[in-house]
Enzyme design. Structure first.
Site, PDB file in Angstrom:
ATOM      1  N   CYS A  65     -32.476  28.522 -17.046  1.00  0.00           N
ATOM      2  CA  CYS A  65     -33.475  28.553 -15.964  1.00  0.00           C
ATOM      3  C   CYS A  65     -34.216  29.886 -15.846  1.00  0.00           C
ATOM      4  CB  CYS A  65     -32.818  28.224 -14.632  1.00  0.00           C
ATOM      5  SG  CYS A  65     -32.138  26.569 -14.609  1.00  0.00           S
ATOM      6  N   HIS A  86     -37.195  30.653  -8.719  1.00  0.00           N
ATOM      7  CA  HIS A  86     -36.742  29.466  -9.453  1.00  0.00           C
ATOM      8  C   HIS A  86     -36.296  28.430  -8.416  1.00  0.00           C
ATOM      9  CE1 HIS A  86     -34.715  26.778 -12.070  1.00  0.00           C
ATOM     10  NE2 HIS A  86     -33.501  27.124 -11.680  1.00  0.00           N
ATOM     11  N   ASN A 136     -35.387  20.562  -9.745  1.00  0.00           N
ATOM     12  CA  ASN A 136     -35.180  21.698 -10.650  1.00  0.00           C
ATOM     13  C   ASN A 136     -35.658  21.305 -12.044  1.00  0.00           C
ATOM     14  OD1 ASN A 136     -34.263  23.741 -12.280  1.00  0.00           O
ATOM     15  ND2 ASN A 136     -32.167  23.748 -11.483  1.00  0.00           N
TER      16      ASN A 136
HETATM   17  O1  UT7 Z   1     -30.788  26.038 -12.058  1.00  0.00           O
HETATM   18  C1  UT7 Z   1     -29.612  26.376 -12.698  1.00  0.00           C
HETATM   19  C2  UT7 Z   1     -28.624  26.949 -11.759  1.00  0.00           C
HETATM   20  N1  UT7 Z   1     -28.066  25.904 -10.927  1.00  0.00           N
HETATM   21  C3  UT7 Z   1     -27.967  26.077  -9.629  1.00  0.00           C
HETATM   22  O2  UT7 Z   1     -28.410  27.072  -9.109  1.00  0.00           O
HETATM   23  C4  UT7 Z   1     -27.207  25.021  -8.844  1.00  0.00           C
HETATM   24  C5  UT7 Z   1     -26.274  25.684  -7.876  1.00  0.00           C
HETATM   25  N2  UT7 Z   1     -25.434  24.738  -7.125  1.00  0.00           N
HETATM   26  C6  UT7 Z   1     -25.935  23.915  -6.198  1.00  0.00           C
HETATM   27  O3  UT7 Z   1     -27.120  23.839  -5.970  1.00  0.00           O
HETATM   28  C7  UT7 Z   1     -24.952  23.140  -5.370  1.00  0.00           C
HETATM   29  O4  UT7 Z   1     -23.649  23.578  -5.667  1.00  0.00           O
HETATM   30  C8  UT7 Z   1     -25.012  21.591  -5.593  1.00  0.00           C
HETATM   31  C9  UT7 Z   1     -26.297  21.053  -4.995  1.00  0.00           C
HETATM   32  C10 UT7 Z   1     -24.925  21.278  -7.054  1.00  0.00           C
HETATM   33  C11 UT7 Z   1     -23.853  20.928  -4.859  1.00  0.00           C
HETATM   34  O5  UT7 Z   1     -23.867  21.283  -3.483  1.00  0.00           O
HETATM   35  P1  UT7 Z   1     -22.574  21.862  -2.777  1.00  0.00           P
HETATM   36  O6  UT7 Z   1     -22.932  22.078  -1.362  1.00  0.00           O
HETATM   37  O7  UT7 Z   1     -22.088  23.031  -3.558  1.00  0.00           O
HETATM   38  O8  UT7 Z   1     -21.571  20.649  -2.859  1.00  0.00           O
HETATM   39  P2  UT7 Z   1     -20.152  20.560  -3.571  1.00  0.00           P
HETATM   40  O9  UT7 Z   1     -20.310  20.461  -5.049  1.00  0.00           O
HETATM   41  O10 UT7 Z   1     -19.248  21.633  -3.029  1.00  0.00           O
HETATM   42  O11 UT7 Z   1     -19.647  19.174  -3.026  1.00  0.00           O
HETATM   43  C12 UT7 Z   1     -19.406  18.943  -1.631  1.00  0.00           C
HETATM   44  C13 UT7 Z   1     -19.088  17.473  -1.416  1.00  0.00           C
HETATM   45  C14 UT7 Z   1     -18.079  16.916  -2.401  1.00  0.00           C
HETATM   46  O12 UT7 Z   1     -17.287  15.963  -1.702  1.00  0.00           O
HETATM   47  P3  UT7 Z   1     -15.811  16.349  -1.180  1.00  0.00           P
HETATM   48  O13 UT7 Z   1     -15.050  16.761  -2.401  1.00  0.00           O
HETATM   49  O14 UT7 Z   1     -16.022  17.477  -0.214  1.00  0.00           O
HETATM   50  O15 UT7 Z   1     -15.355  15.071  -0.551  1.00  0.00           O
HETATM   51  C15 UT7 Z   1     -18.905  16.207  -3.415  1.00  0.00           C
HETATM   52  O16 UT7 Z   1     -18.211  15.161  -4.053  1.00  0.00           O
HETATM   53  O17 UT7 Z   1     -20.297  16.708  -1.619  1.00  0.00           O
HETATM   54  C16 UT7 Z   1     -20.031  15.657  -2.577  1.00  0.00           C
HETATM   55  N3  UT7 Z   1     -21.234  15.382  -3.307  1.00  0.00           N
HETATM   56  C17 UT7 Z   1     -22.172  14.506  -2.924  1.00  0.00           C
HETATM   57  N4  UT7 Z   1     -22.244  13.696  -1.842  1.00  0.00           N
HETATM   58  C18 UT7 Z   1     -23.330  12.922  -1.735  1.00  0.00           C
HETATM   59  C19 UT7 Z   1     -21.649  15.955  -4.483  1.00  0.00           C
HETATM   60  N5  UT7 Z   1     -22.826  15.438  -4.848  1.00  0.00           N
HETATM   61  C20 UT7 Z   1     -23.165  14.537  -3.899  1.00  0.00           C
HETATM   62  C21 UT7 Z   1     -24.291  13.694  -3.723  1.00  0.00           C
HETATM   63  N6  UT7 Z   1     -24.330  12.902  -2.626  1.00  0.00           N
HETATM   64  N7  UT7 Z   1     -25.309  13.650  -4.592  1.00  0.00           N
END
Ligand code: UT7
Length: 331
Positions: free
Chosen positions: A116, A256, A286
């Site tokens: 990215c 970004h 993204n």
């Molecule tokens: O561009 C390259 C660099 N990449 C980035 O900068 C991405 C950086 N990371 C992020 O943007 C975020 O970490 C994500 C958007 C990928 C995820 O968000 P998060 O707030 O970190 O969520 P998480 O992965 O900690 O997941 C929290 C909960 C989980 O459920 P439990 O385990 O708490 O029950 C996930 O299973 O949210 C759940 N979850 C979803 N729920 C509904 C994960 N994806 C989804 C979804 N819809 N699409």
């Protein structure tokens, strides 16, 4: 001797027609619009459909539009760098194919792989060829067909990414405008958190790698998120300090577009209000190497000659960086 700087003298972009909305994703996986909007800020993304169309298709569309907009003949271009993480093929370079598609036949061209942060890396590399006086017209493309490496049954990644391309023309400037400074960094220890497991030389493709879904993006979201917030905001702030910029001096932050919360944290660290932050994540998601040129392209009409822009990115590698530009023209 008058100092030569590298200035962006034109920009163009391309996104495919097909729009994948959060509502459509709700029918494909266990997710909902409220979760996606509150956690990422993404409402929809564009997806390239069509047999045999790769990243070069979108890159060539953006470059073709750029050549027309800047009244440049293809043979005038001396170098084209394409920042991409989803090349058409492992080789040859997508940059070579883009040049062929638009008739740039008097240049050398190569791809830049920095996930990215690739557009910032490529812009910095390209600027050196202008600043030395060697070249007069260099094109930098940021393009990715992220949909080609996304598992649309994995709700943690498929909601984030989209496809698109943007291209800028770089030319010499002797009025002190253009690229002023950049800070670029990488830390390979970060690879474990964000990568594609198979398809490269370490793990070539086999039936097993395909069945195990190892050709898709693997991301440990929260680990990447924590690193991204710190690296992007620290670097943008360091760039401001070393160029004696205060928030009032900055017309726009061009971040970004990976996650609205990462963008907000960077803007807060820089002391910028939301109206000074370029934002397109809601409509494109993204697009990896394309996010920054897509932003500048969409906001081009609001930019004035002399405006100070700070670009900032973070991505797989890990790679990250920031760049200070004095905008060189009124649209
Ligand atoms: O561009 C390259 C660099 N990449 C980035 O900068 C991405 C950086 N990371 C992020 O943007 C975020 O970490 C994500 C958007 C990928 C995820 O968000 P998060 O707030 O970190 O969520 P998480 O992965 O900690 O997941 C929290 C909960 C989980 O459920 P439990 O385990 O708490 O029950 C996930 O299973 O949210 C759940 N979850 C979803 N729920 C509904 C994960 N994806 C989804 C979804 N819809 N699409």
């Amino acid at each position: 001797m008058t100092k030569i700087s590298a200035a962006i003298t034109g920009i163009a972009s391309y996104v495919p027609d097909y729009i994948l909305t959060n509502e459509e994703l709700e029918k494909m996986i266990d997710t909902n619009d409220e979760w996606i909007m509150s956690r990422t800020g993404i409402k929809e993304r564009h997806i390239l459909k069509g047999e045999g169309l790769g990243t070069s298709f979108m890159g060539a569309k953006a470059v073709q539009a750029l050549l027309e907009k800047t009244n440049t003949k293809p043979e005038e271009v001396e170098l084209l760098i394409c920042a991409t993480t989803t090349p058409d093929m492992i080789f040859p370079a997508t940059a070579n194919i883009i040049c062929f598609e638009v008739g740039i036949n008097n240049a050398f061209s190569y791809d830049m792989q920095a996930a990215c942060s690739g557009f910032l890396y490529a812009l910095t590399a390209a600027s050196q060829f202008i600043e030395t006086g060697k070249y007069k017209k260099v094109i930098v493309v940021g393009a990715d067909k992220m949909s080609s490496i996304i598992d649309y049954t994995d709700r943690s990644t498929c909601i984030i990414f989209g496809d698109g391309a943007g291209a800028v023309m770089l030319e010499p400037n002797t009025e002190g405008l253009g690229i002023q400074d950049s800070i670029l960094k990488s830390d390979g220890a970060g690879w474990v958190h964000l990568h594609q497991k198979a398809g490269g030389s370490r793990r070539p493709p086999t039936l097993e790698t395909v069945q195990n879904k190892e050709h898709f993006v693997y991301q440990e979201g929260s680990a990447v998120f924590k690193h991204a917030v710190k690296a992007m905001s620290d670097t943008a702030y360091e760039l401001m300090q070393r160029n004696n910029l205060i928030a009032d001096d900055i017309a726009f932050l061009v971040p970004h577009q990976a996650n609205k919360r990462i963008i907000d944290a960077t803007a807060a660290r820089m002391g910028l209000n939301e109206d000074k932050v370029m934002l397109t994540i809601h409509k494109y998601g993204n697009t990896t190497n394309a996010t920054i040129p897509l932003c500048i392209s969409d906001y081009e009409k609001q930019l004035k000659k002399g405006d100070n822009l700070v670009l900032a990115a973070f991505g797989g590698g890990f790679t990250w960086g920031a760049m200070y530009i004095k905008w060189a023209y009124n649209a």
